[in-house]
Scaffold this active site. Structure first.
Site, mmCIF file in Angstrom:
data_model
loop_
_atom_site.group_PDB
_atom_site.id
_atom_site.type_symbol
_atom_site.label_atom_id
_atom_site.label_comp_id
_atom_site.label_asym_id
_atom_site.label_seq_id
_atom_site.Cartn_x
_atom_site.Cartn_y
_atom_site.Cartn_z
ATOM 1 N N GLY A 40 -24.608 12.332 47.712
ATOM 2 C CA GLY A 40 -25.200 11.724 46.513
ATOM 3 C C GLY A 40 -24.356 10.571 46.014
ATOM 4 O O GLY A 40 -23.230 10.362 46.475
ATOM 5 N N VAL A 61 -21.781 23.642 44.615
ATOM 6 C CA VAL A 61 -22.478 24.902 44.330
ATOM 7 C C VAL A 61 -22.171 25.985 45.365
ATOM 8 O O VAL A 61 -22.430 27.166 45.120
ATOM 9 C CB VAL A 61 -24.011 24.693 44.225
ATOM 10 C CG1 VAL A 61 -24.338 23.741 43.094
ATOM 11 C CG2 VAL A 61 -24.611 24.201 45.538
ATOM 12 N N ALA A 118 -35.521 23.735 47.520
ATOM 13 C CA ALA A 118 -36.025 22.684 48.418
ATOM 14 C C ALA A 118 -35.855 23.135 49.856
ATOM 15 O O ALA A 118 -34.747 23.154 50.387
ATOM 16 C CB ALA A 118 -35.265 21.390 48.172
ATOM 17 N N TYR A 149 -28.966 22.773 60.051
ATOM 18 C CA TYR A 149 -29.854 22.440 58.929
ATOM 19 C C TYR A 149 -31.082 23.350 58.931
ATOM 20 O O TYR A 149 -31.435 23.952 57.911
ATOM 21 C CB TYR A 149 -30.271 20.979 59.027
ATOM 22 C CG TYR A 149 -31.127 20.499 57.870
ATOM 23 C CD1 TYR A 149 -30.599 20.395 56.588
ATOM 24 C CD2 TYR A 149 -32.463 20.133 58.069
ATOM 25 C CE1 TYR A 149 -31.383 19.945 55.518
ATOM 26 C CE2 TYR A 149 -33.244 19.683 57.016
ATOM 27 C CZ TYR A 149 -32.701 19.584 55.746
ATOM 28 O OH TYR A 149 -33.473 19.142 54.692
#
Length: 321
Positions: A40, A61, A118, A149
């Protein structure tokens, strides 16, 4: 401002997360964006800093999550999302999908908050079914390079449903298909930013494989609207959100060349291992349950995205060495 309902958005400084921050602020919520800034950027939320109804927490997180006071909603969007990122950060990708999801589900349980996670079209892997419906279980290589992933997201879905069925936590799962728009990173590695960046820099466009593989591109505002509707719905099962308009990668590269007004050639390189051959969502469920379907034409969305990339490249060229 104290009486506004609070929303926590993890990955809030990312491409999708920052657009979600904008949407929830516009809807009258107090937004807490959380990000460890691995992928980000503070640039994406710079316009929100200083607002009394917006907070930013620099936090991983995967390690620990604490938010004081009440929370109405949690949206878990923290994760590397492009192959270039998760191939470089495989362990972090697995951790944010597993430990990070566990931490946030625990927070949702403690706060009695509704949580939306998500997920991704990648849980379908290289699909044997086309288009992909939510009841298709996928064709995934768990030990291939993309497995970090794919399996992180598949585990995330399983953990989310376990918290829903065992603890009664209000959960929602969105399966996101290819999305584009302003705030994508120039070096994201995915087709759209790669093609636009190459075209604007006067480089030939790199297509992997023969370009016959397909993708379906959804503009970010459409995606955000689908996510918002899903969060407020009473549907706990996974829902595909994406644009079913399918295009081959070769056609897409040609579209970008035409859009940018450049005359670059297309050069072909070997297809990466386990790269999906087809990608198109069946959005029947989103239409029926959410009353949602994409509205933005690709030609319109690409124009806005192109202007954003032009500005970013110009800024980069003007930046001091």
């Amino acid at each position: 401002m104290a009486n506004k309902e609070k929303v926590l958005i993890t990955g809030g400084a990312g491409f999708l997360g920052s657009h979600l921050c904008d949407r929830f602020l516009a809807e009258g919520y107090h937004v807490i964006a959380m990000d460890n800034l691995l992928t980000g950027s503070m640039d994406n939320i710079e316009h929100l800093m200083g607002r009394s109804d917006f907070e930013f927490y620099h936090c991983d997180v995967s390690k620990f999550v604490h938010v004081p006071g009440e929370l109405k909603y949690i949206l878990h969007f923290a994760s590397p999302a492009s192959p270039i990122d998760y191939l470089k950060m495989p362990i972090q990708t697995l951790k944010v999908g597993s430990l990070g999801t566990h931490n946030l589900l625990g927070l949702a349980k403690a706060k009695n908050a509704r949580i939306l996670v998500a997920s991704t079209s990648e849980i379908y892997g290289d699909p044997m079914v086309h288009p992909q419906k939510e009841d298709y279980w996928g064709n995934v290589n768990p030990v291939g390079p993309r497995g970090v992933y794919d399996e992180a997201k598949r585990f995330q879905e399983a953990m989310t449903m376990a918290y829903h069925t065992f603890h009664g936590v209000e959960t929602r799962i969105v399966r996101i298909f290819n999305t584009y728009g302003p705030r994508m990173r120039l070096n994201d590695g995915r087709a759209l930013p790669a093609f636009i960046s190459q075209a604007l820099r006067g480089e030939d466009l790199t297509v992997f494989g023969d370009g016959s593989q397909t993708r379906s591109f959804c503009y970010v505002s459409d995606l955000v609207d689908g996510i918002y509707r899903l969060l407020l719905s009473d549907h706990p099962q996974p829902v595909n959100v994406g644009n079913p308009q399918e295009i081959t990668i070769k056609q897409f590269a040609e579209e970008i060349i035409k859009l940018t007004g450049t005359d670059q050639k297309i050069v072909y390189k070997p297809l990466p291992k386990d790269d999906p051959k087809q990608r198109r969502p069946d959005i029947t469920k989103a239409q029926e349950v959410l009353g949602w379907e994409p509205k933005v034409e690709r030609s319109d969305g690409l124009k806005v995205t192109l202007e954003y990339f032009k500005e970013k490249i110009l800024k980069g060229q003007q930046a001091p060495a």
